[in-house]
Write a protein that holds these residues in place. Structure first.
Motif, mmCIF file in Angstrom:
data_model
loop_
_atom_site.group_PDB
_atom_site.id
_atom_site.type_symbol
_atom_site.label_atom_id
_atom_site.label_comp_id
_atom_site.label_asym_id
_atom_site.label_seq_id
_atom_site.Cartn_x
_atom_site.Cartn_y
_atom_site.Cartn_z
ATOM 1 N N LEU A 153 0.734 -1.229 -0.014
ATOM 2 C CA LEU A 153 0.076 -0.149 0.014
ATOM 3 C C LEU A 153 0.918 1.378 0.052
ATOM 4 O O LEU A 153 2.247 1.109 0.364
ATOM 5 C CB LEU A 153 -0.999 0.182 1.352
ATOM 6 C CG LEU A 153 -1.759 -1.171 1.394
ATOM 7 C CD1 LEU A 153 -2.777 -1.189 2.714
ATOM 8 C CD2 LEU A 153 -2.657 -1.108 0.338
ATOM 9 N N ILE A 154 0.321 2.249 -0.455
ATOM 10 C CA ILE A 154 0.871 3.670 -0.440
ATOM 11 C C ILE A 154 0.040 4.554 0.390
ATOM 12 O O ILE A 154 -1.126 4.664 0.044
ATOM 13 C CB ILE A 154 1.281 3.976 -1.815
ATOM 14 C CG1 ILE A 154 2.083 3.426 -2.569
ATOM 15 C CG2 ILE A 154 1.741 5.651 -1.706
ATOM 16 C CD1 ILE A 154 2.124 3.725 -4.189
ATOM 17 N N ALA A 155 0.498 4.916 1.689
ATOM 18 C CA ALA A 155 -0.176 5.850 2.608
ATOM 19 C C ALA A 155 0.191 7.350 2.037
ATOM 20 O O ALA A 155 1.518 7.450 2.041
ATOM 21 C CB ALA A 155 -0.033 5.496 4.069
ATOM 22 N N ARG A 156 -0.834 8.270 2.012
ATOM 23 C CA ARG A 156 -0.426 9.634 1.711
ATOM 24 C C ARG A 156 -0.461 10.245 2.836
ATOM 25 O O ARG A 156 -1.794 10.133 3.527
ATOM 26 C CB ARG A 156 -1.399 10.099 0.586
ATOM 27 C CG ARG A 156 -0.968 9.582 -0.735
ATOM 28 C CD ARG A 156 -1.423 10.175 -2.058
ATOM 29 N NE ARG A 156 -0.802 9.688 -3.109
ATOM 30 C CZ ARG A 156 -1.267 8.360 -3.818
ATOM 31 N NH1 ARG A 156 -2.300 7.803 -3.109
ATOM 32 N NH2 ARG A 156 -0.751 7.834 -4.830
ATOM 33 N N VAL A 157 0.479 11.016 3.674
ATOM 34 C CA VAL A 157 0.445 11.615 4.961
ATOM 35 C C VAL A 157 0.578 13.219 4.679
ATOM 36 O O VAL A 157 1.266 13.585 4.108
ATOM 37 C CB VAL A 157 1.647 11.071 5.755
ATOM 38 C CG1 VAL A 157 1.752 11.666 6.978
ATOM 39 C CG2 VAL A 157 1.585 9.413 5.675
ATOM 40 N N GLU A 158 -0.423 13.806 5.524
ATOM 41 C CA GLU A 158 -0.247 15.113 5.358
ATOM 42 C C GLU A 158 -0.711 15.737 6.724
ATOM 43 O O GLU A 158 -1.475 15.416 7.653
ATOM 44 C CB GLU A 158 -1.510 15.537 4.425
ATOM 45 C CG GLU A 158 -1.236 17.167 3.898
ATOM 46 C CD GLU A 158 -2.262 17.367 2.983
ATOM 47 O OE1 GLU A 158 -2.732 16.559 1.866
ATOM 48 O OE2 GLU A 158 -3.249 18.284 3.084
ATOM 49 N N GLY A 159 0.368 16.658 7.363
ATOM 50 C CA GLY A 159 0.364 17.153 8.491
ATOM 51 C C GLY A 159 0.273 15.864 9.749
ATOM 52 O O GLY A 159 -0.271 16.210 10.703
ATOM 53 N N GLY A 160 0.932 14.930 9.463
ATOM 54 C CA GLY A 160 1.125 14.030 10.450
ATOM 55 C C GLY A 160 -0.029 13.045 10.401
ATOM 56 O O GLY A 160 -0.403 12.151 11.250
ATOM 57 N N LYS A 161 -1.263 13.239 9.547
ATOM 58 C CA LYS A 161 -2.098 12.263 9.437
ATOM 59 C C LYS A 161 -2.302 11.571 8.154
ATOM 60 O O LYS A 161 -1.966 12.233 7.067
ATOM 61 C CB LYS A 161 -3.470 12.996 9.499
ATOM 62 C CG LYS A 161 -3.781 13.570 11.052
ATOM 63 C CD LYS A 161 -5.191 14.185 11.296
ATOM 64 C CE LYS A 161 -6.160 13.274 11.356
ATOM 65 N NZ LYS A 161 -7.640 13.858 11.762
ATOM 66 N N VAL A 162 -2.661 10.533 8.214
ATOM 67 C CA VAL A 162 -2.942 9.587 6.866
ATOM 68 C C VAL A 162 -4.256 10.044 6.405
ATOM 69 O O VAL A 162 -5.340 10.083 6.846
ATOM 70 C CB VAL A 162 -2.927 7.969 7.006
ATOM 71 C CG1 VAL A 162 -3.366 7.188 5.747
ATOM 72 C CG2 VAL A 162 -1.777 7.651 7.766
ATOM 73 N N VAL A 163 -4.064 10.721 4.885
ATOM 74 C CA VAL A 163 -5.472 11.163 4.328
ATOM 75 C C VAL A 163 -5.739 10.066 3.440
ATOM 76 O O VAL A 163 -7.077 10.127 2.943
ATOM 77 C CB VAL A 163 -5.127 12.747 3.614
ATOM 78 C CG1 VAL A 163 -4.527 13.611 4.759
ATOM 79 C CG2 VAL A 163 -3.771 12.310 2.652
ATOM 80 N N SER A 164 -4.776 9.142 2.927
ATOM 81 C CA SER A 164 -5.531 8.129 1.989
ATOM 82 C C SER A 164 -4.499 7.007 1.899
ATOM 83 O O SER A 164 -3.382 7.218 2.078
ATOM 84 C CB SER A 164 -5.585 8.887 0.559
ATOM 85 O OG SER A 164 -4.395 8.833 -0.040
ATOM 86 N N LEU A 165 -5.290 5.967 1.489
ATOM 87 C CA LEU A 165 -4.403 4.687 1.264
ATOM 88 C C LEU A 165 -4.749 4.131 -0.212
ATOM 89 O O LEU A 165 -5.879 4.065 -0.314
ATOM 90 C CB LEU A 165 -4.839 3.372 2.182
ATOM 91 C CG LEU A 165 -4.337 3.498 3.657
ATOM 92 C CD1 LEU A 165 -4.727 2.408 4.426
ATOM 93 C CD2 LEU A 165 -2.685 3.296 3.140
#
Ligand code: SF4
Length: 64
Positions: A18-30
């Motif tokens: 999987l690729i997790a997209r992280v923004e501001g320390g939070k996962v926003v999408s997988l």
């Protein structure tokens, strides 16, 4: 935003990448990792709900 390469944590034989997209320390999408030989970029329905579940206010995070 940064991308983190990870794997699904469910007890499932596919062990999808999987690729997790992280923004501001939070996962926003997988999303499924297109380089993974099984999922080839697809994220199943169970995995797609991970982000919603982990930040849900109803999630139990301490022993009751
Ligand atoms: S993403 Fe879905 S199919 Fe892939 S390992 Fe996890 S539960 Fe199994």
């Amino acid at each position: 935003m940064r991308e983190v390469i990870t794997t699904c944590t469910r007890d499932c034989p596919n062990a999808c990448g999987l690729i997790a997209r992280v923004e501001g320390g939070k996962v926003v999408s997988l999303a499924g990792d297109p380089r993974h030989p099984v999922c080839r970029g697809m994220a199943c329905r169970k995995c797609a709900a991970f982000v919603q579940r982990v930040y849900s206010p109803e999630r139990v995070v301490t022993p009751l």
